[in-house]
Design an enzyme around this catalytic site. Structure first.
Site, short mmCIF file in Angstrom:
data_model
loop_
_atom_site.label_atom_id
_atom_site.label_comp_id
_atom_site.label_asym_id
_atom_site.label_seq_id
_atom_site.Cartn_x
_atom_site.Cartn_y
_atom_site.Cartn_z
CG ASP A 181 29.73 -11.85 -12.64
OD1 ASP A 181 30.37 -12.77 -12.02
OD2 ASP A 181 30.20 -11.74 -13.77
CG HIS A 216 25.19 -13.96 -20.32
ND1 HIS A 216 25.30 -14.89 -21.03
CD2 HIS A 216 26.04 -14.14 -19.12
CE1 HIS A 216 26.03 -15.68 -20.77
NE2 HIS A 216 26.63 -15.35 -19.70
N1 CMC Z 1 25.17 -1.85 -19.89
C1 CMC Z 1 24.62 -0.97 -20.73
N2 CMC Z 1 24.65 -1.38 -22.21
C2 CMC Z 1 24.66 -2.83 -22.39
C3 CMC Z 1 25.25 -3.63 -21.43
C4 CMC Z 1 25.39 -3.07 -20.15
N3 CMC Z 1 26.00 -3.80 -19.04
N4 CMC Z 1 25.36 -4.83 -21.80
C5 CMC Z 1 25.20 -4.80 -23.35
N5 CMC Z 1 24.54 -3.37 -23.58
C6 CMC Z 1 24.21 -2.84 -25.00
C7 CMC Z 1 25.30 -2.53 -25.92
O1 CMC Z 1 25.89 -1.24 -25.83
C8 CMC Z 1 24.79 -2.87 -27.01
O2 CMC Z 1 23.89 -1.88 -27.45
P1 CMC Z 1 23.73 -1.46 -29.06
O3 CMC Z 1 23.12 -2.59 -29.61
O4 CMC Z 1 22.89 -0.21 -29.06
O5 CMC Z 1 25.09 -1.16 -29.58
C9 CMC Z 1 23.68 -3.90 -26.81
O6 CMC Z 1 23.39 -3.83 -25.16
C10 CMC Z 1 24.23 -5.29 -27.05
O7 CMC Z 1 25.60 -5.32 -26.31
P2 CMC Z 1 26.74 -6.24 -26.91
O8 CMC Z 1 27.95 -5.81 -26.17
O9 CMC Z 1 26.71 -6.33 -28.27
O10 CMC Z 1 26.50 -7.71 -26.54
P3 CMC Z 1 27.53 -8.67 -26.23
O11 CMC Z 1 26.83 -10.05 -26.10
O12 CMC Z 1 28.85 -8.71 -27.08
O13 CMC Z 1 28.12 -8.66 -24.70
C11 CMC Z 1 28.48 -8.68 -22.30
C12 CMC Z 1 27.70 -9.26 -23.58
C13 CMC Z 1 28.04 -9.63 -21.09
C14 CMC Z 1 30.07 -8.48 -22.68
C15 CMC Z 1 27.96 -7.20 -22.19
O14 CMC Z 1 26.39 -7.36 -21.79
C16 CMC Z 1 28.66 -6.56 -21.11
O15 CMC Z 1 29.72 -5.75 -21.25
N6 CMC Z 1 28.02 -6.63 -19.80
C17 CMC Z 1 28.64 -5.88 -18.59
C18 CMC Z 1 29.90 -6.83 -18.20
C19 CMC Z 1 29.25 -8.16 -17.45
O16 CMC Z 1 28.54 -8.03 -16.48
N7 CMC Z 1 29.78 -9.08 -17.97
C20 CMC Z 1 29.41 -10.38 -17.18
C21 CMC Z 1 28.88 -11.58 -18.00
S1 CMC Z 1 28.13 -12.98 -16.88
C22 CMC Z 1 29.61 -13.73 -16.02
C23 CMC Z 1 30.47 -14.16 -17.11
O17 CMC Z 1 29.93 -15.06 -18.20
O18 CMC Z 1 31.56 -14.22 -17.14
#
Ligand code: CMC
Length: 429
Positions: free
Chosen positions: A364, A306
């Protein structure tokens, strides 16, 4: 007014920027005059360090894993309150007394029917349309049906639009579902509460009586409550941005629904359950954990991570308990998907990759298990998120419209394209 300042030194010149103090949470450096005074922009794609507005509605402490609506912790609301009371709290700022609650409940209940012509609007969609596609269309179309509540400068009309949206979204979501499976639309029933009525509109058919199980209605109500608001997330910011131009509330909420649909946001509940089903059995989990950690593989563990929570999502904790209860109630606690979910969670919480990146299960991860056990197909998960979040969107929209310092949202950019150049004739290209 700020009593602290941050100093920025740029090419030998100092700029004192006021520091704004919130009730709780990080202080904010006020850069509103920076461009006018220093001729520079700040650069923050994805708004990772930027507060786009001030707000009194919802507070999240991502490190502690806390979520409050109007100051009340989500765990207390989940345990003691119910969705319509939470709606009142979000929209009006305080918990209602008995009389206020009755009036509000009555008002919502009496506005659940939608304009009969909207039924024909649905028929324009292909039968196999995703219910979110239908929702974006029909919610946007509400502005063509409810002209008397689209004047955003009239507080009374803003209030009427809010009531209409909270009341009619479950009806529209249920209609989108019924349409997608080829069953007749079911009209709302005023003797049922909000959650029970939604289950009734989704699962009853004219051919036989359908009795809503009160325990399932309570679990549904809890899902609504847990999704009601989440401060300035992508869809809420979309609603605010759309609203900042003066667009009507129905158009703004349709914009929020479109944004919510993406798998990184509300679409993650559908993606998470589909992932659990794809994994299928506990012995296949290591393969998926390996893929999630592989930098060259775009696969992510859906329902994990998140932007704000760097601790357990407090909503996921409540949801997990509710999933156990619902599955036990339905006698399917040995469900393979739940087993995969629990094992995946256990492994991910111990795995160095997930621990070091603070990737915890989010809301989720468990909501899909409950919704699936209730009988919803995965395509309905995000519409249910959308109807629950409508109250948050509309509360944030109202707050923005009433804010005297409101301005149209207009981010700047760091231009890295071609420098000025002259148009060449085709023969010279
Ligand atoms: N599985 C594997 N690796 C992950 C995941 C994941 N679910 N989420 C983040 N990472 C890694 C990502 O690859 C990155 O690694 P590095 O620093 O080595 O490049 C690091 O963790 C940080 O990720 P980010 O994408 O920079 O973080 P963000 O804050 O931009 O993204 C997120 C947040 C929710 C989009 C992301 O964690 C994700 O895609 N999660 C899966 C989708 C999900 O479950 N979304 C629902 C969110 S809660 C409900 C809502 O708010 O709608």
């Amino acid at each position: 007014m700020a009593d602290k300042a941050a100093r920025l030194t740029l090419e030998g010149k100092d700029y004192d920027l006021p520091v704004l103090t919130p009730t709780v949470g990080p202080e904010c450096i006020d850069i509103r005059k920076l461009y006018a005074e220093a001729d520079v922009f700040t650069f923050d794609p994805g708004f990772t360090s930027t507060a786009s507005c001030d707000s009194t509605i919802t507070y999240i402490d991502g490190d502690k894993g806390e979520l409050w609506y109007r100051g009340y912790p989500i765990e207390q609301l989940a345990e003691n309150s119910h969705y319509l009371e939470v709606c009142y709290l979000l929209v009006y700022g305080e918990l209602p007394n008995k009389q206020q609650m009755e009036t509000f409940e009555n008002l919502i209940t009496r506005h659940t029917m939608v304009h009969e012509q909207l039924h024909y609007f649905f028929r324009g969609f292909r039968r196999d349309s995703h219910p979110m596609a239908t929702m974006v269309g029909v919610v946007g179309a509400m502005s063509a049906f409810y002209h008397d509540s689209t004047d955003i400068n009239d507080p009374k009309q803003r209030d009427i639009a809010s009531i209409r949206l909270i009341a009619k979204l479950p009806t529209l979501a249920a209609m989108a579902y019924k349409y997608s499976i080829g069953q007749p639309f079911v009209y709302p029933r005023n003797d049922l509460d909000y959650a029970a009525n939604f289950l009734h509109m989704c699962f009853s058919v004219p051919a036989e009586e359908y009795k809503v199980d009160p325990a399932l209605a309570r679990a549904m109500d809890l899902i609504f409550t847990l999704h009601a608001d989440h401060e300035q997330n992508a869809s809420t910011s979309t609603v605010r941005l759309a609203g900042s131009s003066g667009a009507n509330p129905f158009a703004c909420i349709a914009a929020g629904i479109a944004c919510l649909w993406g798998p990184a946001h509300g679409g993650a509940n559908q993606a998470a359950l589909e992932m659990l089903q794809e994994i299928g059995s506990v012995d296949r989990i290591p393969e998926y954990i390996k893929r999630a950690k592989d930098k060259d593989d775009p696969f992510r563990l859906m329902g994990f991570g998140h932007r704000v929570y760097k601790n357990f999502d407090p909503r996921a904790k409540v949801m997990k308990q509710s999933a156990d209860e619902v599955l036990a109630l339905l006698g399917i606690e040995n469900n393979e998907t739940l087993k995969v979910a629990k094992e995946l969670e256990r492994i991910a919480l111990e795995d160095e990759y997930f621990v070091s990146k603070k990737l915890y299960p989010n809301v989720d991860f468990y909501s899909g298990i409950i919704l699936s056990a209730m009988g919803f197909p995965t395509s309905m998960f995000t519409p249910i998120f959308a109807l629950s979040r409508t109250v948050g969107w509309i509360s944030q929209w109202k707050e923005m419209i009433a804010d005297p310092q409101g301005k149209i949202g207009r981010p700047r950019q760091l231009y890295v394209g071609a420098d000025r150049r002259d148009y060449p004739e085709v023969s010279a290209r």
